[in-house]
Design a protein around this motif. Structure first.
Motif, PDB file in Angstrom:
ATOM      1  N   ASP A   1       0.559  -1.184   0.017  1.00 57.85           N
ATOM      2  CA  ASP A   1       0.165  -0.088  -0.026  1.00 57.85           C
ATOM      3  C   ASP A   1       0.931   1.278   0.075  1.00 57.85           C
ATOM      4  O   ASP A   1       0.470   2.413  -0.376  1.00 57.85           O
ATOM      5  CB  ASP A   1      -1.045  -0.079   1.077  1.00 57.85           C
ATOM      6  CG  ASP A   1      -1.944  -1.030   1.053  1.00 57.85           C
ATOM      7  OD1 ASP A   1      -2.346  -1.483  -0.010  1.00 57.85           O
ATOM      8  OD2 ASP A   1      -2.675  -1.400   2.097  1.00 57.85           O
ATOM      9  N   SER A   2       2.109   1.216   0.346  1.00 63.24           N
ATOM     10  CA  SER A   2       3.068   2.401   0.463  1.00 63.24           C
ATOM     11  C   SER A   2       3.186   3.103  -0.859  1.00 63.24           C
ATOM     12  O   SER A   2       3.653   4.054  -1.015  1.00 63.24           O
ATOM     13  CB  SER A   2       4.354   2.148   1.204  1.00 63.24           C
ATOM     14  OG  SER A   2       5.154   1.031   0.469  1.00 63.24           O
ATOM     15  N   ARG A   3       2.961   2.211  -1.845  1.00 60.78           N
ATOM     16  CA  ARG A   3       3.243   2.603  -3.090  1.00 60.78           C
ATOM     17  C   ARG A   3       1.903   3.269  -4.038  1.00 60.78           C
ATOM     18  O   ARG A   3       2.343   3.679  -5.353  1.00 60.78           O
ATOM     19  CB  ARG A   3       3.945   1.475  -4.067  1.00 60.78           C
ATOM     20  CG  ARG A   3       5.242   1.237  -3.507  1.00 60.78           C
ATOM     21  CD  ARG A   3       6.001   0.097  -4.534  1.00 60.78           C
ATOM     22  NE  ARG A   3       5.037  -1.506  -4.688  1.00 60.78           N
ATOM     23  CZ  ARG A   3       5.208  -2.163  -3.784  1.00 60.78           C
ATOM     24  NH1 ARG A   3       6.400  -2.178  -2.869  1.00 60.78           N
ATOM     25  NH2 ARG A   3       4.859  -3.302  -3.703  1.00 60.78           N
ATOM     26  N   ILE A   4       0.867   3.209  -3.226  1.00 61.73           N
ATOM     27  CA  ILE A   4      -0.160   4.086  -3.787  1.00 61.73           C
ATOM     28  C   ILE A   4      -0.214   5.324  -3.839  1.00 61.73           C
ATOM     29  O   ILE A   4       0.296   6.025  -2.924  1.00 61.73           O
ATOM     30  CB  ILE A   4      -1.496   3.220  -3.083  1.00 61.73           C
ATOM     31  CG1 ILE A   4      -1.630   1.992  -3.132  1.00 61.73           C
ATOM     32  CG2 ILE A   4      -2.789   4.136  -3.577  1.00 61.73           C
ATOM     33  CD1 ILE A   4      -1.981   1.500  -4.550  1.00 61.73           C
ATOM     34  N   LYS A   5      -0.480   5.897  -5.175  1.00 60.85           N
ATOM     35  CA  LYS A   5      -0.260   7.589  -5.345  1.00 60.85           C
ATOM     36  C   LYS A   5      -1.753   8.006  -4.506  1.00 60.85           C
ATOM     37  O   LYS A   5      -2.825   7.391  -4.689  1.00 60.85           O
ATOM     38  CB  LYS A   5      -0.439   7.823  -6.804  1.00 60.85           C
ATOM     39  CG  LYS A   5       0.772   7.269  -7.486  1.00 60.85           C
ATOM     40  CD  LYS A   5       0.653   7.698  -9.013  1.00 60.85           C
ATOM     41  CE  LYS A   5       1.921   7.344  -9.772  1.00 60.85           C
ATOM     42  NZ  LYS A   5       1.868   7.645 -11.227  1.00 60.85           N
ATOM     43  N   VAL A   6      -1.362   9.156  -4.082  1.00 63.28           N
ATOM     44  CA  VAL A   6      -2.783   9.872  -3.321  1.00 63.28           C
ATOM     45  C   VAL A   6      -2.917  11.230  -3.656  1.00 63.28           C
ATOM     46  O   VAL A   6      -1.794  11.729  -4.335  1.00 63.28           O
ATOM     47  CB  VAL A   6      -2.168   9.739  -1.656  1.00 63.28           C
ATOM     48  CG1 VAL A   6      -2.157   8.378  -1.382  1.00 63.28           C
ATOM     49  CG2 VAL A   6      -0.966  10.554  -1.367  1.00 63.28           C
ATOM     50  N   ALA A   7      -3.994  11.819  -3.391  1.00 61.67           N
ATOM     51  CA  ALA A   7      -4.177  13.282  -3.635  1.00 61.67           C
ATOM     52  C   ALA A   7      -3.771  14.043  -2.662  1.00 61.67           C
ATOM     53  O   ALA A   7      -3.404  15.188  -3.059  1.00 61.67           O
ATOM     54  CB  ALA A   7      -5.744  13.251  -3.821  1.00 61.67           C
ATOM     55  N   GLU A   8      -3.371  13.482  -1.661  1.00 64.02           N
ATOM     56  CA  GLU A   8      -2.503  14.301  -0.587  1.00 64.02           C
ATOM     57  C   GLU A   8      -2.190  13.580   0.516  1.00 64.02           C
ATOM     58  O   GLU A   8      -2.598  12.534   0.798  1.00 64.02           O
ATOM     59  CB  GLU A   8      -3.694  15.143   0.137  1.00 64.02           C
ATOM     60  CG  GLU A   8      -3.325  16.128   1.281  1.00 64.02           C
ATOM     61  CD  GLU A   8      -4.242  17.017   2.200  1.00 64.02           C
ATOM     62  OE1 GLU A   8      -3.845  18.077   2.489  1.00 64.02           O
ATOM     63  OE2 GLU A   8      -5.393  16.452   2.111  1.00 64.02           O
ATOM     64  N   GLU A   9      -0.658  13.779   0.742  1.00 64.22           N
ATOM     65  CA  GLU A   9       0.028  12.870   1.762  1.00 64.22           C
ATOM     66  C   GLU A   9      -0.493  13.330   3.257  1.00 64.22           C
ATOM     67  O   GLU A   9      -1.088  14.289   3.413  1.00 64.22           O
ATOM     68  CB  GLU A   9       1.646  13.255   1.578  1.00 64.22           C
ATOM     69  CG  GLU A   9       2.254  12.868   0.222  1.00 64.22           C
ATOM     70  CD  GLU A   9       2.133  11.345   0.042  1.00 64.22           C
ATOM     71  OE1 GLU A   9       1.902  10.590   1.095  1.00 64.22           O
ATOM     72  OE2 GLU A   9       2.541  10.884  -1.045  1.00 64.22           O
ATOM     73  N   LEU A  10       0.216  12.424   4.202  1.00 66.08           N
ATOM     74  CA  LEU A  10      -0.020  12.625   5.677  1.00 66.08           C
ATOM     75  C   LEU A  10       0.649  14.169   5.938  1.00 66.08           C
ATOM     76  O   LEU A  10       1.409  14.551   5.506  1.00 66.08           O
ATOM     77  CB  LEU A  10       0.852  11.509   6.230  1.00 66.08           C
ATOM     78  CG  LEU A  10       0.085  10.248   6.385  1.00 66.08           C
ATOM     79  CD1 LEU A  10       1.105   9.264   6.938  1.00 66.08           C
ATOM     80  CD2 LEU A  10      -1.086  10.376   7.302  1.00 66.08           C
ATOM     81  N   HIS A  11      -0.053  14.691   6.864  1.00 72.31           N
ATOM     82  CA  HIS A  11       0.396  15.770   7.400  1.00 72.31           C
ATOM     83  C   HIS A  11       1.614  15.415   8.187  1.00 72.31           C
ATOM     84  O   HIS A  11       1.737  14.436   8.729  1.00 72.31           O
ATOM     85  CB  HIS A  11      -0.402  16.429   8.446  1.00 72.31           C
ATOM     86  CG  HIS A  11      -0.325  17.538   8.894  1.00 72.31           C
ATOM     87  ND1 HIS A  11       0.735  18.036   9.764  1.00 72.31           N
ATOM     88  CD2 HIS A  11      -0.624  19.011   8.654  1.00 72.31           C
ATOM     89  CE1 HIS A  11       1.020  19.405  10.232  1.00 72.31           C
ATOM     90  NE2 HIS A  11       0.121  20.010   9.471  1.00 72.31           N
ATOM     91  N   PRO A  12       2.819  16.317   7.929  1.00 72.20           N
ATOM     92  CA  PRO A  12       4.000  16.008   8.626  1.00 72.20           C
ATOM     93  C   PRO A  12       4.241  15.547  10.008  1.00 72.20           C
ATOM     94  O   PRO A  12       4.852  14.832  10.493  1.00 72.20           O
ATOM     95  CB  PRO A  12       4.826  17.447   8.232  1.00 72.20           C
ATOM     96  CG  PRO A  12       4.371  17.883   7.198  1.00 72.20           C
ATOM     97  CD  PRO A  12       2.758  17.439   7.345  1.00 72.20           C
ATOM     98  N   ASP A  13       3.165  16.514  10.686  1.00 71.84           N
ATOM     99  CA  ASP A  13       3.122  16.126  12.253  1.00 71.84           C
ATOM    100  C   ASP A  13       2.552  14.792  12.519  1.00 71.84           C
ATOM    101  O   ASP A  13       2.915  14.054  13.232  1.00 71.84           O
ATOM    102  CB  ASP A  13       2.371  17.232  13.024  1.00 71.84           C
ATOM    103  CG  ASP A  13       3.008  18.459  12.974  1.00 71.84           C
ATOM    104  OD1 ASP A  13       4.254  18.608  12.528  1.00 71.84           O
ATOM    105  OD2 ASP A  13       2.277  19.397  13.058  1.00 71.84           O
ATOM    106  N   GLU A  14       1.542  14.180  11.739  1.00 78.86           N
ATOM    107  CA  GLU A  14       0.930  13.051  11.774  1.00 78.86           C
ATOM    108  C   GLU A  14       2.213  12.133  11.276  1.00 78.86           C
ATOM    109  O   GLU A  14       1.925  10.898  11.966  1.00 78.86           O
ATOM    110  CB  GLU A  14      -0.460  13.058  11.001  1.00 78.86           C
ATOM    111  CG  GLU A  14      -1.274  13.742  11.490  1.00 78.86           C
ATOM    112  CD  GLU A  14      -1.836  13.571  12.817  1.00 78.86           C
ATOM    113  OE1 GLU A  14      -2.099  12.227  13.292  1.00 78.86           O
ATOM    114  OE2 GLU A  14      -1.988  14.525  13.701  1.00 78.86           O
ATOM    115  N   GLN A  15       2.895  12.194  10.133  1.00 77.33           N
ATOM    116  CA  GLN A  15       3.606  11.323   9.761  1.00 77.33           C
ATOM    117  C   GLN A  15       4.561  10.971  11.027  1.00 77.33           C
ATOM    118  O   GLN A  15       5.226   9.941  11.204  1.00 77.33           O
ATOM    119  CB  GLN A  15       4.361  11.679   8.575  1.00 77.33           C
ATOM    120  CG  GLN A  15       5.444  10.676   8.173  1.00 77.33           C
ATOM    121  CD  GLN A  15       6.097  11.200   6.800  1.00 77.33           C
ATOM    122  OE1 GLN A  15       5.568  11.077   5.756  1.00 77.33           O
ATOM    123  NE2 GLN A  15       7.246  12.144   6.940  1.00 77.33           N
TER     124      GLN A  15
END
Length: 246
Positions: A71-85
């Motif tokens: 799942d890490s290779r799935i393209k997304v419209a918006e990435e995780l917020h840096p604080d959440e990551q």
């Protein structure tokens, strides 16, 4: 739940105890607490697991399941917020950026598969991954920026299944498509929206009750669930279940 003994926890969750003596290593998993507002109430989406399941049969749970590293290779419209990551990468064990991303995306995927709710943005999306074809068919690009990390819990030793579970949350307004027939897996017998207080009184696992209590306290001071909030981490250490903060 802070300070509860292993023996007490075993009695509370006797149906989940494994019959074999061999310890199991926890596997990454993610679950999504989908929230909605109705007047002064915060509602939470829950579903009942089939009685045939070996893990938590008949319990009300959130949509979720085991993390697929792909799942890490799935393209997304918006990435995780840096604080959440950063929060997802904190705590015990080495959590890479790719692993944190896979954990978050697995919560989004499982919510579609089990509840028929596609979190993301309307727009073109294509992938060769079979598990994500529903997003392509309905024209939804998955999005992670709306996700908030609420809690982490490692299943104690001796259970039928052991998971290192990250509890994430999103709002119903973050759902781009709601399929009226539900998700394609039919793993949950029924899906219901419950006021938070009622959900805590339902037939839920002990850890779910603790997480909902944490969430209710957080919403009282942070109703919008801003990025980077404190994350309780539940795990068994020295025969007692501990609650630390990430």
């Amino acid at each position: 739940m802070d300070g509860i003994s292993k023996a007490d926890l075993d009695r509370l969750e006797a149906r989940e105890m494994a019959k074999g003596p061999a310890p199991l290593r926890p596997r990454d998993a993610a679950t999504l607490i989908l929230l909605d507002r109705k007047g002064d109430d915060v509602l939470v989406l829950m579903g009942r697991r089939h009685m045939k399941h070996a893990f938590m049969p008949g319990k009300f749970v959130f949509p979720g399941g085991r993390t697929d590293p792909a799942d890490s290779r799935i393209k997304v419209a918006e990435e995780l917020h840096p604080d959440e990551q950063d929060k997802l990468r904190a705590g015990t064990g080495r959590v890479s950026v790719a692993r944190a991303r896979a954990i978050a995306l697995s919560a989004v995927r499982e919510t579609y598969e089990e509840a028929g709710l596609l979190i993301g943005r309307r727009g073109p999306f294509s992938t060769t991954k079979a598990d994500w074809q529903g997003f392509a068919e309905h024209g939804v690009a998955p999005a992670l920026g709306c996700l908030r990390f609420i809690a982490r819990a490692v299943t104690p030793p001796g259970r039928v299944r052991r998971f290192d579970t990250r509890f994430l949350s999103a709002w119903r307004s973050d759902v781009a498509v709601e399929l009226p027939q539900g998700g394609p897996t039919n793993e949950l017998e029924e899906l219901i929206w419950l006021p938070l207080a009622d959900a805590m009184q339902a037939d839920i696992p002990a850890i779910t009750q603790s997480v909902l209590g944490d969430l209710r306290q957080r919403l009282a001071v942070d109703p919008g669930l801003q990025p980077g909030g404190e994350v309780p981490f539940y795990r068994m250490l020295a025969q007692h279940f501990r609650r630390d903060i990430l």
